[in-house]
Design a protein around this motif. Structure first.
Motif, mmCIF file in Angstrom:
data_model
loop_
_atom_site.group_PDB
_atom_site.id
_atom_site.type_symbol
_atom_site.label_atom_id
_atom_site.label_comp_id
_atom_site.label_asym_id
_atom_site.label_seq_id
_atom_site.Cartn_x
_atom_site.Cartn_y
_atom_site.Cartn_z
ATOM 1 N N VAL A 26 0.872 -1.178 0.000
ATOM 2 C CA VAL A 26 0.000 0.000 0.000
ATOM 3 C C VAL A 26 0.906 1.224 0.000
ATOM 4 O O VAL A 26 1.776 1.355 0.853
ATOM 5 N N GLY A 55 7.629 -3.782 12.612
ATOM 6 C CA GLY A 55 6.374 -4.039 11.894
ATOM 7 C C GLY A 55 5.681 -2.826 11.327
ATOM 8 O O GLY A 55 4.463 -2.833 11.171
ATOM 9 N N LYS A 58 9.137 -1.260 7.123
ATOM 10 C CA LYS A 58 10.469 -0.883 6.636
ATOM 11 C C LYS A 58 10.960 -1.865 5.576
ATOM 12 O O LYS A 58 11.413 -1.481 4.502
ATOM 13 N N THR A 59 10.845 -3.146 5.885
ATOM 14 C CA THR A 59 11.389 -4.144 4.966
ATOM 15 C C THR A 59 10.601 -4.204 3.663
ATOM 16 O O THR A 59 11.180 -4.238 2.575
HETATM 17 N N1 LIG Z 1 2.688 -0.336 3.119
HETATM 18 C C1 LIG Z 1 2.413 -1.631 3.287
HETATM 19 N N2 LIG Z 1 1.718 -2.310 2.355
HETATM 20 C C2 LIG Z 1 1.412 -3.619 2.513
HETATM 21 N N3 LIG Z 1 1.785 -4.348 3.581
HETATM 22 C C3 LIG Z 1 2.488 -3.729 4.554
HETATM 23 C C4 LIG Z 1 2.839 -2.347 4.451
HETATM 24 N N4 LIG Z 1 3.524 -1.997 5.559
HETATM 25 C C5 LIG Z 1 3.594 -3.110 6.311
HETATM 26 N N5 LIG Z 1 2.989 -4.154 5.714
HETATM 27 C C6 LIG Z 1 2.858 -5.525 6.232
HETATM 28 O O1 LIG Z 1 3.103 -5.465 7.630
HETATM 29 C C7 LIG Z 1 4.010 -6.474 8.043
HETATM 30 C C8 LIG Z 1 5.258 -5.841 8.634
HETATM 31 O O2 LIG Z 1 5.995 -5.150 7.636
HETATM 32 P P1 LIG Z 1 7.591 -5.200 7.574
HETATM 33 O O3 LIG Z 1 8.076 -6.591 7.765
HETATM 34 O O4 LIG Z 1 7.994 -4.512 6.350
HETATM 35 O O5 LIG Z 1 7.923 -4.339 8.866
HETATM 36 P P2 LIG Z 1 9.350 -3.895 9.446
HETATM 37 O O6 LIG Z 1 9.221 -2.461 9.776
HETATM 38 O O7 LIG Z 1 10.431 -4.324 8.540
HETATM 39 O O8 LIG Z 1 9.402 -4.741 10.799
HETATM 40 P P3 LIG Z 1 10.700 -5.233 11.660
HETATM 41 O O9 LIG Z 1 11.259 -4.013 12.323
HETATM 42 O O10 LIG Z 1 10.086 -6.161 12.657
HETATM 43 O O11 LIG Z 1 11.624 -5.895 10.718
HETATM 44 C C9 LIG Z 1 4.281 -7.320 6.808
HETATM 45 O O12 LIG Z 1 3.409 -8.413 6.849
HETATM 46 C C10 LIG Z 1 3.940 -6.425 5.637
HETATM 47 O O13 LIG Z 1 3.460 -7.163 4.572
#
Ligand SMILES: Nc1ncnc2c1ncn2[C@@H]1O[C@H](COP(=O)(O)OP(=O)(O)OP(=O)(O)O)[C@@H](O)[C@H]1O
Ligand SMILES: [Mg+2]
Length: 312
Positions: A26, A55, A58-59
């Motif tokens: 998104v 969560g 970021k990734t």
């Molecule tokens: N903009 C977005 N669009 C779709 N899905 C998202 C979005 N942002 C987060 N998510 C969903 O939320 C979850 C967490 O996202 P992500 O793994 O990227 O977080 P993170 O910030 O890297 O977390 P961490 O610090 O634990 O590594 C995933 O399942 C991801 O698919």
């Protein structure tokens, strides 16, 4: 698993090209802005950091950005490494295979390239995930690549990075990380700081929707309830140190969607109200999804939140 089956399965599951990967993301609210900043950083050759609690996306944003780059120019692959104290420079750069080195010495043939070196050679994207968890010793491996776009490989020599090489790092805010901080030298080489936080409601609801399997759809009113539960964990700063992330909302929605699906199929003997389902599901998800402040019981928090949002 026998060797043949392993090879067959491995080949079918291999991600060959990030450009081909389907990423359901998104891109409204903070994500549109963050993506724009990443593109600006790329265009100006400045290295960015994504900073935010667990969560918040970021990734997925990095993966999406890397996939855009790969679509624009083939071969710009995506490499990432998640760090903690045990990460050593060789995990970035690569290492010599002991058996081949014994026979042939410290030759190119004996060397297995690590993710940073691979990205530098291919002009790919390298993501240093949780970078502030690495020791300063390991963080220092990044100084030369970021400053001079080069890196020295023991016994082999120095290489100059492809001009398309791009570096991104991601981290949780320092107060949450608990381990090593980012070294001042490294901090000074990262020039674009992008903060991500819990998204605004409309964006978070879209994220939950996009992550729901088709057969487990939930109703809009149910989504609203799920959001109110998640949001409550973020408002309660007195009892909660780390609130529920986007992942928790997705999990609750999936489990509720499945209950709905089973009810519609007539598999569940007793139909239950959405409130009872949600109360039960939320307990099971939130138990490990929030970190209470010292001395506060997680069960008490969850009960309070459920009472407040959907009634006891
Ligand atoms: N903009 C977005 N669009 C779709 N899905 C998202 C979005 N942002 C987060 N998510 C969903 O939320 C979850 C967490 O996202 P992500 O793994 O990227 O977080 P993170 O910030 O890297 O977390 P961490 O610090 O634990 O590594 C995933 O399942 C991801 O698919
Ligand atoms: Mg992550």
């Amino acid at each position: 698993m026998d060797k043949e089956r392993f090879e067959e399965l491995f080949t079918t599951h291999l991600i060959k090209d990030i450009a081909q990967e389907k990423i359901d993301i998104v891109l409204s609210g903070q994500y549109a802005k963050a993506l724009e900043l990443l593109r600006d950083a790329e265009a100006t050759g400045l290295f960015p950091a994504l900073v935010g609690p667990p969560g918040v996306g970021k990734t997925i944003l990095c993966r999406y950005f890397a996939s855009l780059r790969a679509k624009e120019s083939q071969g710009r692959s995506f490499y990432w490494l998640t760090m903690d104290e045990s990460i050593k420079p060789s995990h970035f750069i690569g290492s010599f295979d002991p058996a081949i080195t014994l026979k042939k010495g410290f030759t190119l043939e004996a060397f297995n390239a690590g993710p940073l070196l691979s990205a530098m050679l291919e002009g790919g994207t390298f993501l240093a995930n949780e970078i502030n968890r690495a020791t300063e010793f390991s963080q220092n491996t990044l100084l030369e690549p970021l400053e001079e776009a080069s890196i020295g490989i023991p016994h082999l020599g120095r290489i100059k990075a492809d001009e398309d090489f791009f570096f991104i790092c991601a981290m949780n805010p320092e107060e949450l990380s608990g381990t090593h901080r980012l070294s001042e030298a490294l901090k000074d080489r990262i020039k674009v700081w992008i903060k991500l936080t819990y998204p605004e409601k409309a964006t978070e609801l879209d994220i939950i929707r996009i992550n729901l399997p088709e057969q487990f759809m939930v109703e809009e009113s149910e989504l609203e309830l799920i959001y109110s539960i998640i949001d409550e964990t973020r408002k309660n700063k007195i009892d909660i140190e780390v609130p529920a992330s986007i992942r928790a909302g997705i999990a609750i929605a999936k489990l509720l969607g499945r209950k709905r699906y089973l009810e519609e199929k007539g598999v569940l003997k007793d139909q239950d109200s959405v409130y009872n389902h949600l109360a039960d599901i939320s307990k099971h998800v939130l138990l490990g999804s929030i970190k209470p402040k010292p001395g506060v019981k997680v069960d008490t928090i969850i009960e309070g939140i459920i009472n407040k949002t959907i009634g006891g």
